[in-house]
Design an enzyme around this catalytic site. Sequence first.
Site, mmCIF file in Angstrom:
data_model
loop_
_atom_site.group_PDB
_atom_site.id
_atom_site.type_symbol
_atom_site.label_atom_id
_atom_site.label_comp_id
_atom_site.label_asym_id
_atom_site.label_seq_id
_atom_site.Cartn_x
_atom_site.Cartn_y
_atom_site.Cartn_z
ATOM 1 N N ARG A 214 0.816 -1.216 0.000
ATOM 2 C CA ARG A 214 0.000 0.000 0.000
ATOM 3 C C ARG A 214 0.852 1.269 0.000
ATOM 4 N NH1 ARG A 214 -5.177 -1.548 1.262
ATOM 5 N NH2 ARG A 214 -5.676 0.235 0.010
ATOM 6 N N ARG B 209 -3.028 6.277 -0.487
ATOM 7 C CA ARG B 209 -3.184 6.279 0.968
ATOM 8 C C ARG B 209 -2.563 7.455 1.681
ATOM 9 N NH1 ARG B 209 -3.792 0.988 4.556
ATOM 10 N NH2 ARG B 209 -5.923 0.622 3.865
ATOM 11 N N ARG C 216 -6.059 12.851 -6.354
ATOM 12 C CA ARG C 216 -7.313 12.094 -6.305
ATOM 13 C C ARG C 216 -8.533 12.964 -6.005
ATOM 14 N NH1 ARG C 216 -8.449 7.365 -4.252
ATOM 15 N NH2 ARG C 216 -10.506 8.278 -4.352
ATOM 16 N N ASP D 206 -6.854 -1.914 -7.721
ATOM 17 C CA ASP D 206 -7.509 -2.472 -6.542
ATOM 18 C C ASP D 206 -7.927 -3.900 -6.847
ATOM 19 O OD1 ASP D 206 -8.593 -1.414 -3.751
ATOM 20 O OD2 ASP D 206 -10.006 -2.882 -4.533
ATOM 21 N N TYR E 171 -15.995 -10.396 0.083
ATOM 22 C CA TYR E 171 -16.649 -9.122 -0.276
ATOM 23 C C TYR E 171 -17.933 -9.375 -1.063
ATOM 24 C CZ TYR E 171 -12.763 -6.223 1.343
ATOM 25 O OH TYR E 171 -11.836 -5.586 2.130
HETATM 26 O O1 CP3 Z 1 -0.159 0.786 -2.746
HETATM 27 C C1 CP3 Z 1 -0.684 -0.247 -3.113
HETATM 28 O O2 CP3 Z 1 -0.572 -1.318 -2.482
HETATM 29 C C2 CP3 Z 1 -1.338 -0.283 -4.475
HETATM 30 C C3 CP3 Z 1 -2.692 -0.184 -4.599
HETATM 31 C C4 CP3 Z 1 -3.691 -1.044 -3.859
HETATM 32 C C5 CP3 Z 1 -4.958 -0.511 -3.511
HETATM 33 N N1 CP3 Z 1 -5.695 -1.525 -3.003
HETATM 34 C C6 CP3 Z 1 -5.387 0.881 -3.724
HETATM 35 C C7 CP3 Z 1 -6.414 1.416 -2.819
HETATM 36 C C8 CP3 Z 1 -3.660 -2.387 -3.486
HETATM 37 C C9 CP3 Z 1 -2.537 -3.423 -3.586
HETATM 38 C C10 CP3 Z 1 -4.946 -2.688 -2.955
HETATM 39 C C11 CP3 Z 1 -5.329 -4.037 -2.514
HETATM 40 C C12 CP3 Z 1 -6.561 -4.192 -1.732
HETATM 41 N N2 CP3 Z 1 -7.768 -3.571 -1.917
HETATM 42 C C13 CP3 Z 1 -6.714 -5.129 -0.699
HETATM 43 C C14 CP3 Z 1 -5.640 -6.077 -0.243
HETATM 44 C C15 CP3 Z 1 -4.545 -5.361 0.444
HETATM 45 C C16 CP3 Z 1 -4.613 -5.293 1.924
HETATM 46 O O3 CP3 Z 1 -4.472 -4.177 2.445
HETATM 47 O O4 CP3 Z 1 -4.737 -6.345 2.547
HETATM 48 C C17 CP3 Z 1 -8.020 -5.028 -0.206
HETATM 49 C C18 CP3 Z 1 -8.600 -5.835 0.925
HETATM 50 C C19 CP3 Z 1 -8.679 -4.041 -0.987
HETATM 51 C C20 CP3 Z 1 -10.095 -3.581 -0.893
HETATM 52 C C21 CP3 Z 1 -10.097 -2.151 -0.475
HETATM 53 N N3 CP3 Z 1 -9.906 -1.092 -1.330
HETATM 54 C C22 CP3 Z 1 -10.167 -1.640 0.842
HETATM 55 C C23 CP3 Z 1 -10.373 -2.456 2.101
HETATM 56 C C24 CP3 Z 1 -10.019 -0.247 0.761
HETATM 57 C C25 CP3 Z 1 -9.912 0.750 1.891
HETATM 58 C C26 CP3 Z 1 -11.131 1.536 2.161
HETATM 59 C C27 CP3 Z 1 -10.771 2.722 3.046
HETATM 60 O O5 CP3 Z 1 -10.912 3.836 2.541
HETATM 61 O O6 CP3 Z 1 -10.343 2.500 4.177
HETATM 62 C C28 CP3 Z 1 -9.871 0.067 -0.602
HETATM 63 C C29 CP3 Z 1 -9.664 1.404 -1.153
HETATM 64 C C30 CP3 Z 1 -8.306 1.674 -1.669
HETATM 65 N N4 CP3 Z 1 -7.609 0.832 -2.488
HETATM 66 C C31 CP3 Z 1 -7.566 2.858 -1.472
HETATM 67 C C32 CP3 Z 1 -6.384 2.716 -2.201
HETATM 68 C C33 CP3 Z 1 -5.283 3.713 -2.366
HETATM 69 C C34 CP3 Z 1 -8.019 4.062 -0.649
HETATM 70 C C35 CP3 Z 1 -9.043 4.780 -1.445
HETATM 71 C C36 CP3 Z 1 -9.049 6.257 -1.298
HETATM 72 O O7 CP3 Z 1 -8.034 6.874 -0.919
HETATM 73 O O8 CP3 Z 1 -10.114 6.794 -1.649
#
Ligand code: CP3
Length: 364
Positions: free
Chosen positions: A44, A48, A57, A93, A168
């Site tokens: 991640r 983030r 974003r 994602d 999910y």
């Molecule tokens: O930096 C990285 O690793 C690259 C990008 C990446 C994202 N999601 C971008 C993202 C990766 C590898 C993921 C994987 C992902 N997505 C997982 C497995 C990784 C882990 O942490 O175990 C899971 C479970 C997801 C599903 C998902 N997407 C979740 C639980 C969330 C968080 C929701 C929140 O806001 O707390 C997302 C959103 C997400 N995916 C964000 C990013 C940068 C945040 C979105 C935002 O900033 O609006």
Amino acid sequence: MTADAAYPNDHPARTAGHGGLAESPFLLACRRRPVPHTPVWFMRQAGRSLPEYLRLREGVPMLESCTRPEMVVEITMQPVRRYTVDAAIFYSDIMVPLRAVGVDLDIKPGIGPVIADPIRSAADLDVLRPLVPDDVPYVTEAVEGLVGELGGTPLIGFAGGPFTLASYLIEGGPSKNQERTKAIMYGEPELWSRLMERLADLTIAFLKVQIAAGASAVQVFDSWVGSVAAQDYRESVLPHARRIFAEIEPLGVPRIHFGVGTGELLGLMGEAGADVVGVDWRVPLDEAVGRVEPGKALQGNLDPAVLFAPWETVERRARDVLTRGRTAEGHIFNLGHGVLPSIDPDVLARLADLVHEASTEDPR
Ligand code: CP3
């Protein structure tokens, strides 16, 4: 342009050997080969926490940002510019391939994935049609663009693991206890296995698109599979995970397999066939070595919350991870789970440098 010319700066992490992917410490460590220093990247790291990410974003929904190749390239590059990391992780994602085949879903800020019509019966499976590269042209375009920009820094492609995707889809969103998911896994094995087969197909297809476009390694995030007991993992998840890694193997890129809270599953996750097993912070790496079959590298495993402690603590803990990591056949330094949103990027920058310096003082 040579790979060397593509290095954005002259830090040792980028100038090790002659540069170029063949010399990449990250790829060498995945292959359990000698490395000039322990490679590091952060799950991640893209998106983030970085202010430049949050600015970019603004006003663009998460899933839409994943369909804009220029934005994907920029967000993937941001941490590579800031930190001396040895690999980039593709900005996308785990839900992207599901949406690409037509599942009605959204990622809500602060909540996570939300599914409009959760999958709970055989009739609901039809929406999970096979993914073809034309479903995700923006992924191909972004990966191709990144390979050019990254030069000698490898790009890690990724996909969700089948249990995590299933959870999910069945729960309809994030879930603490995975009760509906497990009810189907325990009680409707045929439906479960048909669902897992379709999800494994999607994961395989999504990884293949990224590898075909130039990704140098892949990681399967089965983030929530740690909620399953070993015996159930063996019966209900392992066959599908095994198929994913077997189908990717001929493509010749290292495969990483990661989940949270998987201490009891590490051996089985190794059996699933990846080259590298990711370890969360709960199991020390030297202990994980004994749980995973020989012939695997390990990735991990500093508790991401340690980064909120004073630097002396971060340094002591990071050195401890490095020392324990030496007992593995190959070690890629990482956090035990993703970067937390409120982390100070300067701490991550310092940590990446520390990993390189400490492991160069005393190379493997
Ligand atoms: O930096 C990285 O690793 C690259 C990008 C990446 C994202 N999601 C971008 C993202 C990766 C590898 C993921 C994987 C992902 N997505 C997982 C497995 C990784 C882990 O942490 O175990 C899971 C479970 C997801 C599903 C998902 N997407 C979740 C639980 C969330 C968080 C929701 C929140 O806001 O707390 C997302 C959103 C997400 N995916 C964000 C990013 C940068 C945040 C979105 C935002 O900033 O609006």
